[in-house]
Design a protein around this motif. Structure first.
Motif, PDB file in Angstrom:
ATOM      1  N   MET A   1       0.736  -1.100   0.170  1.00  0.00           N
ATOM      2  CA  MET A   1       0.064  -0.245  -0.103  1.00  0.00           C
ATOM      3  C   MET A   1       0.924   1.274   0.027  1.00  0.00           C
ATOM      4  O   MET A   1       1.710   1.276   0.776  1.00  0.00           O
ATOM      5  N   ARG A   2       0.320   2.190  -0.940  1.00  0.00           N
ATOM      6  CA  ARG A   2       1.383   3.406  -1.057  1.00  0.00           C
ATOM      7  C   ARG A   2       1.216   4.214   0.274  1.00  0.00           C
ATOM      8  O   ARG A   2      -0.106   4.470   0.879  1.00  0.00           O
ATOM      9  N   LYS A   3       2.068   4.968   0.601  1.00  0.00           N
ATOM     10  CA  LYS A   3       2.314   5.846   1.817  1.00  0.00           C
ATOM     11  C   LYS A   3       1.701   7.090   1.492  1.00  0.00           C
ATOM     12  O   LYS A   3       1.411   7.456   0.268  1.00  0.00           O
ATOM     13  N   PRO A   4       0.932   7.854   2.356  1.00  0.00           N
ATOM     14  CA  PRO A   4       0.138   9.190   2.153  1.00  0.00           C
ATOM     15  C   PRO A   4       1.447  10.001   1.665  1.00  0.00           C
ATOM     16  O   PRO A   4       2.583   9.952   1.984  1.00  0.00           O
ATOM     17  N   LEU A   5       0.859  10.894   0.914  1.00  0.00           N
ATOM     18  CA  LEU A   5       1.989  12.038   0.497  1.00  0.00           C
ATOM     19  C   LEU A   5       2.831  12.696   1.391  1.00  0.00           C
ATOM     20  O   LEU A   5       3.947  12.799   1.194  1.00  0.00           O
ATOM     21  N   VAL A   6       2.102  13.174   2.512  1.00  0.00           N
ATOM     22  CA  VAL A   6       2.878  13.801   3.673  1.00  0.00           C
ATOM     23  C   VAL A   6       4.311  12.883   4.317  1.00  0.00           C
ATOM     24  O   VAL A   6       5.065  13.338   4.773  1.00  0.00           O
ATOM     25  N   LEU A   7       3.750  11.611   4.289  1.00  0.00           N
ATOM     26  CA  LEU A   7       4.888  10.658   4.715  1.00  0.00           C
ATOM     27  C   LEU A   7       5.877  10.224   3.654  1.00  0.00           C
ATOM     28  O   LEU A   7       7.076  10.069   4.112  1.00  0.00           O
ATOM     29  N   ARG A   8       5.507  10.408   2.316  1.00  0.00           N
ATOM     30  CA  ARG A   8       6.423  10.134   1.367  1.00  0.00           C
ATOM     31  C   ARG A   8       7.463  11.450   1.237  1.00  0.00           C
ATOM     32  O   ARG A   8       8.678  11.255   0.775  1.00  0.00           O
ATOM     33  N   HIS A   9       6.898  12.432   1.616  1.00  0.00           N
ATOM     34  CA  HIS A   9       7.799  13.728   1.568  1.00  0.00           C
ATOM     35  C   HIS A   9       7.635  14.428   2.929  1.00  0.00           C
ATOM     36  O   HIS A   9       6.476  15.275   2.896  1.00  0.00           O
ATOM     37  N   PRO A  10       8.274  14.090   3.873  1.00  0.00           N
ATOM     38  CA  PRO A  10       8.159  14.571   5.099  1.00  0.00           C
ATOM     39  C   PRO A  10       8.321  16.154   5.082  1.00  0.00           C
ATOM     40  O   PRO A  10       7.946  16.951   6.003  1.00  0.00           O
ATOM     41  N   SER A  11       8.952  16.859   4.121  1.00  0.00           N
ATOM     42  CA  SER A  11       9.184  18.240   4.288  1.00  0.00           C
ATOM     43  C   SER A  11       7.776  18.954   4.167  1.00  0.00           C
ATOM     44  O   SER A  11       7.674  20.218   4.521  1.00  0.00           O
TER      45      SER A  11
END
Length: 410
Positions: A1-11
């Motif tokens: 399952m693909r991670k949410p956007l904010v978890l894939r890009h912590p910035s």
């Protein structure tokens, strides 16, 4: 399952967190809801700065990701301000006129009130009638729709004509600048329907909120600006992070190759251009009620050049870099041009920063371009230890573009 956007890009999460902390801190220190350590004028400046940061993030989508150096983004910014400003002027003037005519022996009709409002607004340019473009000015929802539709339609038509003709590089930049200049020159005319050089004024007086002090109203606009910046940042980060963003960066790096692979280059460019125009217009619609006035000078090409400089100094290709650049440079500009920076007496000459600020800004842009092309955001790369991918043998693609391991959304 693909991670949410904010978890894939912590910035993204870091940016939103810093924005939330900043907003709460300003609220606590404001005169409207806190200690009063920050003046109302400074709160308005900070709110306007957040709007400029949103415009810079949209500019980074166009330039940093798609490689389109648009020198006309502030035209969309100003159009958003004009659209909401029309409703603000009409609603405020209606209240004033209705109050002044209420004491007449015979109550005025709606037509008489409308005629008096038109005379009040357009008397300065020698007219007493509403131009056709003010047809929806009495409706808040109508003007809010126009905030999106007018800049979006202009970007759609201009972008379609330019991209289908495969205009690229400096020629496209010149065309966007010419579009902005032409629009500004048109709006300077008294018969443009937008009061010519006088522009729209008194926008800080929000209809129906006369009982609310400017101290509280400035905080409300700060909250609205912060929320809009956060949502706009999330939207653009989402667009730039998926397949669409990968193709867009590939177009930036090697347009001919992407076209050869069968992608609709013109379609991708057009979507990016229109989306950035709409986001920029929304930022303008929030900016000018805080500024209180808008006139055609706001569309001057130099304003769009400033926006490009902010993005370059902050770090092109990094959304948070664009926001940081806009906030840093615009606040520094307010400090220098507002007379807060002390003059420097050299004996034979006194440096007045009000006169020398633009020179300093230009030199900063040149130095960043030559010595630190990643801008302020490059410091984050150094901290994280990011480097261009090492290559063996023949080049496999654009060095700093679509094949990079961790790309620009962070």
């Amino acid at each position: 399952m693909r991670k949410p956007l904010v978890l894939r890009h912590p910035s993204i999460l870091v940016f939103l967190g810093v924005l939330a902390v900043f907003t709460v801190a300003v609220t606590v220190l404001s005169a409207g809801y806190g200690t009063g350590a920050i003046s109302t004028s400074m709160v308005k400046t900070l709110g306007k700065t957040l709007c400029l940061a949103l415009a810079a993030v949209a500019m980074d989508l166009v330039w940093g990701y798609a490689g389109i150096l648009s020198l006309g983004q502030m035209a969309f910014f100003a159009l958003g301000g004009y659209m909401i400003g029309m409703w603000l002027m009409v609603a405020r003037t209606e209240g004033i006129v209705a109050g002044s005519l209420a004491n007449l022996p015979i109550p005025p009709t709606d037509a008489e009130i409308s005629a008096a409002v038109a005379t009040q607004i357009f008397g300065v340019v020698g007219s007493d009638k509403f131009p056709m473009i003010w047809a929806f000015s009495g409706s808040l929802w109508g003007q809010l729709a126009l905030v999106v539709l007018v800049p979006g339609l202009l970007a759609l038509v201009f972008g379609w004509l330019a991209f289908r003709s495969r205009v690229n590089g400096v020629y496209l930049s010149i065309l966007t600048q010419a579009m902005t200049l032409a629009l500004a020159l048109y709006l300077f005319q008294n018969d443009s329907g937008l009061r010519g050089n006088n522009g729209l004024s008194g926008l800080q007086n929000i209809p129906g909120l006369d009982a609310v002090s400017q101290e509280k109203l400035s905080i409300w606009f700060l909250w609205a600006s912060a929320v809009t910046l956060g949502l706009g940042y999330l939207l653009i980060a989402w667009v730039a992070s998926g397949k669409f963003g990968s193709v867009t960066r590939a177009i930036r790096d090697d347009e001919a190759r992407v076209r050869f692979l069968g992608y609709s280059v013109e379609g991708y460019k057009l979507v990016v251009f229109v989306l950035a125009a709409v986001v920029t217009a929304i930022a303008g619609a929030l900016y000018y009620p805080q500024a209180g006035i808008i006139n055609p000078a706001e569309l001057a090409p130099i304003a769009s050049i400033y926006l490009a400089v902010w993005v370059a100094i902050g770090g092109r290709g990094r959304l948070y870099g664009a926001a940081i650049g806009a906030i840093f440079v615009s606040m520094l500009s307010s400090w220098f041009t507002g007379g807060r920076a002390p003059d420097v007496n050299l004996g034979f000459y006194t440096i007045k920063w009000v006169d020398w600020w633009q020179v300093l800004l230009g030199l900063s842009f040149v130095l960043v371009t030559l010595l630190a092309p990643k801008g302020i955001a490059g410091l984050v790369d150094l901290f994280e230890g990011l480097r261009p991918p090492k290559r063996q043998g023949q080049p496999m693609g654009p060095d700093m573009g679509s094949l990079r391991e961790k790309e620009a959304v962070e």
